[in-house]
Scaffold this motif. Structure first.
Motif, PDB file in Angstrom:
ATOM      1  N   SER A  12      44.997  43.393  35.877  1.00 62.17           N
ATOM      2  CA  SER A  12      45.931  42.281  36.072  1.00 62.17           C
ATOM      3  C   SER A  12      45.240  41.010  35.572  1.00 62.17           C
ATOM      4  O   SER A  12      44.030  40.995  35.318  1.00 62.17           O
ATOM      5  CB  SER A  12      46.284  42.139  37.554  1.00 62.17           C
ATOM      6  OG  SER A  12      45.145  41.720  38.287  1.00 62.17           O
ATOM      7  N   ASP A  13      46.000  39.935  35.445  1.00 62.51           N
ATOM      8  CA  ASP A  13      45.413  38.662  35.002  1.00 62.51           C
ATOM      9  C   ASP A  13      44.313  38.225  35.962  1.00 62.51           C
ATOM     10  O   ASP A  13      43.263  37.732  35.543  1.00 62.51           O
ATOM     11  CB  ASP A  13      46.484  37.576  34.902  1.00 62.51           C
ATOM     12  CG  ASP A  13      47.427  37.802  33.736  1.00 62.51           C
ATOM     13  OD1 ASP A  13      47.058  38.564  32.811  1.00 62.51           O
ATOM     14  OD2 ASP A  13      48.533  37.225  33.748  1.00 62.51           O
ATOM     15  N   GLU A  14      44.541  38.416  37.253  1.00 68.11           N
ATOM     16  CA  GLU A  14      43.559  38.011  38.261  1.00 68.11           C
ATOM     17  C   GLU A  14      42.280  38.856  38.141  1.00 68.11           C
ATOM     18  O   GLU A  14      41.172  38.316  38.162  1.00 68.11           O
ATOM     19  CB  GLU A  14      44.146  38.165  39.664  1.00 68.11           C
ATOM     20  CG  GLU A  14      43.216  37.686  40.754  1.00 68.11           C
ATOM     21  CD  GLU A  14      43.833  37.838  42.136  1.00 68.11           C
ATOM     22  OE1 GLU A  14      43.086  37.668  43.105  1.00 68.11           O
ATOM     23  OE2 GLU A  14      45.038  38.137  42.242  1.00 68.11           O
ATOM     24  N   GLN A  15      42.432  40.158  37.987  1.00 65.73           N
ATOM     25  CA  GLN A  15      41.275  41.033  37.835  1.00 65.73           C
ATOM     26  C   GLN A  15      40.501  40.708  36.559  1.00 65.73           C
ATOM     27  O   GLN A  15      39.271  40.664  36.566  1.00 65.73           O
ATOM     28  CB  GLN A  15      41.716  42.500  37.807  1.00 65.73           C
ATOM     29  CG  GLN A  15      42.246  43.008  39.116  1.00 65.73           C
ATOM     30  CD  GLN A  15      42.912  44.369  38.973  1.00 65.73           C
ATOM     31  OE1 GLN A  15      43.444  44.713  37.910  1.00 65.73           O
ATOM     32  NE2 GLN A  15      42.884  45.147  40.045  1.00 65.73           N
ATOM     33  N   TYR A  16      41.232  40.449  35.493  1.00 65.86           N
ATOM     34  CA  TYR A  16      40.575  40.099  34.231  1.00 65.86           C
ATOM     35  C   TYR A  16      39.836  38.766  34.362  1.00 65.86           C
ATOM     36  O   TYR A  16      38.738  38.594  33.833  1.00 65.86           O
ATOM     37  CB  TYR A  16      41.590  40.059  33.092  1.00 65.86           C
ATOM     38  CG  TYR A  16      40.952  39.823  31.742  1.00 65.86           C
ATOM     39  CD1 TYR A  16      40.107  40.774  31.182  1.00 65.86           C
ATOM     40  CD2 TYR A  16      41.185  38.645  31.043  1.00 65.86           C
ATOM     41  CE1 TYR A  16      39.510  40.559  29.959  1.00 65.86           C
ATOM     42  CE2 TYR A  16      40.585  38.424  29.817  1.00 65.86           C
ATOM     43  CZ  TYR A  16      39.746  39.382  29.278  1.00 65.86           C
ATOM     44  OH  TYR A  16      39.150  39.162  28.070  1.00 65.86           O
ATOM     45  N   GLY A  17      40.430  37.843  35.094  1.00 65.94           N
ATOM     46  CA  GLY A  17      39.772  36.558  35.341  1.00 65.94           C
ATOM     47  C   GLY A  17      38.459  36.745  36.093  1.00 65.94           C
ATOM     48  O   GLY A  17      37.446  36.113  35.772  1.00 65.94           O
ATOM     49  N   TRP A  18      38.472  37.625  37.099  1.00 64.66           N
ATOM     50  CA  TRP A  18      37.248  37.917  37.854  1.00 64.66           C
ATOM     51  C   TRP A  18      36.188  38.540  36.947  1.00 64.66           C
ATOM     52  O   TRP A  18      35.014  38.171  37.008  1.00 64.66           O
ATOM     53  CB  TRP A  18      37.547  38.868  39.018  1.00 64.66           C
ATOM     54  CG  TRP A  18      38.040  38.168  40.241  1.00 64.66           C
ATOM     55  CD1 TRP A  18      39.325  38.057  40.652  1.00 64.66           C
ATOM     56  CD2 TRP A  18      37.249  37.462  41.190  1.00 64.66           C
ATOM     57  NE1 TRP A  18      39.389  37.332  41.814  1.00 64.66           N
ATOM     58  CE2 TRP A  18      38.130  36.954  42.164  1.00 64.66           C
ATOM     59  CE3 TRP A  18      35.893  37.215  41.316  1.00 64.66           C
ATOM     60  CZ2 TRP A  18      37.683  36.210  43.247  1.00 64.66           C
ATOM     61  CZ3 TRP A  18      35.454  36.467  42.405  1.00 64.66           C
ATOM     62  CH2 TRP A  18      36.342  35.976  43.349  1.00 64.66           C
ATOM     63  N   ARG A  20      35.890  38.243  33.682  1.00 64.17           N
ATOM     64  CA  ARG A  20      35.383  37.214  32.766  1.00 64.17           C
ATOM     65  C   ARG A  20      34.417  36.281  33.478  1.00 64.17           C
ATOM     66  O   ARG A  20      33.378  35.900  32.929  1.00 64.17           O
ATOM     67  CB  ARG A  20      36.539  36.419  32.163  1.00 64.17           C
ATOM     68  CG  ARG A  20      37.293  37.224  31.119  1.00 64.17           C
ATOM     69  CD  ARG A  20      38.389  36.433  30.454  1.00 64.17           C
ATOM     70  NE  ARG A  20      37.848  35.222  29.844  1.00 64.17           N
ATOM     71  CZ  ARG A  20      38.532  34.110  29.673  1.00 64.17           C
ATOM     72  NH1 ARG A  20      39.786  34.038  30.046  1.00 64.17           N
ATOM     73  NH2 ARG A  20      37.980  33.068  29.098  1.00 64.17           N
TER      74      ARG A  20
END
Length: 102
Positions: A12-18, A20
């Motif tokens: 998800s966008d949130e998981q990808y943000g974490w 990164r």
């Protein structure tokens, strides 16, 4: 160790943000971060230049404190009390800077 297996993963966008953010903070590739999480369950940050500087200062202050302890054993604690308090304050401030940087 040979790395011959490849996986594709959807985040998800949130998981990808974490991912990164972990990658950026640890100064490692996203692949290395995922491998570290699989192997150890954690990702450790690399020591920054600022933290290395603080550690060097801590070493210097601990040397000063040791010299003050020797002087206190010879002359009595009350003669070096103010210097000990000042050194202890510097050490506390340096430790606080490291803790705040987490």
């Amino acid at each position: 160790m040979e790395k011959k297996n490849t996986i594709t993963i959807r985040l998800s966008d949130e998981q990808y943000g974490w991912l990164r953010a972990l990658s950026r903070r640890s100064k490692r590739s996203q692949s290395e971060v995922v491998r570290s999480l699989i192997e150890r369950g954690t990702v450790r940050e690399r020591i920054t230049r600022e933290n290395l500087d603080i550690i060097r200062k801590l070493i210097g202050e601990s040397t000063n404190l040791n010299q003050l302890a020797k002087q206190a054993n010879r002359q009595g604690f009350f003669r070096v009390r103010d210097e000990c308090q000042a050194t202890a304050l510097k050490i506390s401030q340096l430790i606080k800077r490291i803790k705040d940087d987490r």
